[in-house]
Design a protein around this motif. Sequence first.
Motif, PDB file in Angstrom:
ATOM      1  N   GLN A  37       0.821  -1.200   0.000  1.00 45.46           N
ATOM      2  CA  GLN A  37       0.000   0.000   0.000  1.00 45.46           C
ATOM      3  C   GLN A  37       0.861   1.258   0.000  1.00 45.46           C
ATOM      4  O   GLN A  37       0.601   2.226  -0.725  1.00 45.46           O
ATOM      5  CB  GLN A  37      -0.925  -0.003   1.204  1.00 45.46           C
ATOM      6  CG  GLN A  37      -1.951   1.116   1.192  1.00 45.46           C
ATOM      7  CD  GLN A  37      -2.925   0.969   0.041  1.00 45.46           C
ATOM      8  OE1 GLN A  37      -3.840   0.172   0.092  1.00 45.46           O
ATOM      9  NE2 GLN A  37      -2.734   1.758  -1.012  1.00 45.46           N
ATOM     10  N   TYR A  62      -3.562  -2.633  -6.025  1.00 44.29           N
ATOM     11  CA  TYR A  62      -3.723  -1.543  -5.049  1.00 44.29           C
ATOM     12  C   TYR A  62      -3.932  -0.212  -5.763  1.00 44.29           C
ATOM     13  O   TYR A  62      -3.275   0.078  -6.774  1.00 44.29           O
ATOM     14  CB  TYR A  62      -2.482  -1.415  -4.168  1.00 44.29           C
ATOM     15  CG  TYR A  62      -2.329  -2.529  -3.161  1.00 44.29           C
ATOM     16  CD1 TYR A  62      -2.651  -2.346  -1.820  1.00 44.29           C
ATOM     17  CD2 TYR A  62      -1.867  -3.781  -3.548  1.00 44.29           C
ATOM     18  CE1 TYR A  62      -2.514  -3.375  -0.894  1.00 44.29           C
ATOM     19  CE2 TYR A  62      -1.724  -4.816  -2.643  1.00 44.29           C
ATOM     20  CZ  TYR A  62      -2.056  -4.600  -1.309  1.00 44.29           C
ATOM     21  OH  TYR A  62      -1.927  -5.631  -0.407  1.00 44.29           O
ATOM     22  N   THR A  66      -6.084   1.958  -1.224  1.00 42.43           N
ATOM     23  CA  THR A  66      -6.779   0.736  -0.834  1.00 42.43           C
ATOM     24  C   THR A  66      -6.421  -0.434  -1.746  1.00 42.43           C
ATOM     25  O   THR A  66      -5.950  -0.245  -2.873  1.00 42.43           O
ATOM     26  CB  THR A  66      -8.304   0.955  -0.845  1.00 42.43           C
ATOM     27  OG1 THR A  66      -8.953  -0.154  -0.224  1.00 42.43           O
ATOM     28  CG2 THR A  66      -8.830   1.097  -2.266  1.00 42.43           C
TER      29      THR A  66
END
Length: 214
Positions: A37, A62, A66
């Motif tokens: 992330q 990703y 999120t």
Amino acid sequence: MTAYDVLRVFCGPRGGYGNELGVVRDGSVLPGPDERQEFAAKLGFSETVFVDDPERGVIDIYTPTTRLPFAGHPCVGAAWLLDVPELVTPAGVVGARQDGEFCWIEARAEWVPPRTLRQYATAAEVDDLPVPPKGEWVYAWAWLDEPAGRIRARAFPGRDDGIDEDEATGAAALLLTDRLGRALNITQGTGSQILTAPQPEGWTEVGGRVYLER
């Protein structure tokens, strides 16, 4: 620095436009979700793919903020780069094939997170739209030529991650195809092209041109 490729997915007929995609071919260098992330946020693309098994096509997707179980342009780009017959995503197994200048995936509408599909009367109205307020993922569209299945579209993710508009979004195109029940030729963003076609038993194909940028 972690090595990654940059692709442009859903390019126009002359090879321009398309939505940039980051692909980390060796996902093992960033095995944890927090690491991935953070790296996706650092790159700043609308999506970044981490490849966990290149032979089986296992991928992890990703956005800057999120993790996604499925997304259209990352799957098309990864399928083209890995040249595999299928991809394994958290949402399910995505079929893939190469057809001349186009790479196609086959997926299901229920895998796509909620989107607002908002129809306008003319393409000019879509062209003139301002970026809407955050919070609602909007796919704005209008017919360019309804008998021919040609559509003008723009995509506004509504996220607070610096990406006000997505240049090309396969998942939203998949949803629209599922709703309309017909093949579409979509011009999105500044000139990207997305092709779609309904398939039996609730599947939909989404295809486009992919180029390796760097």
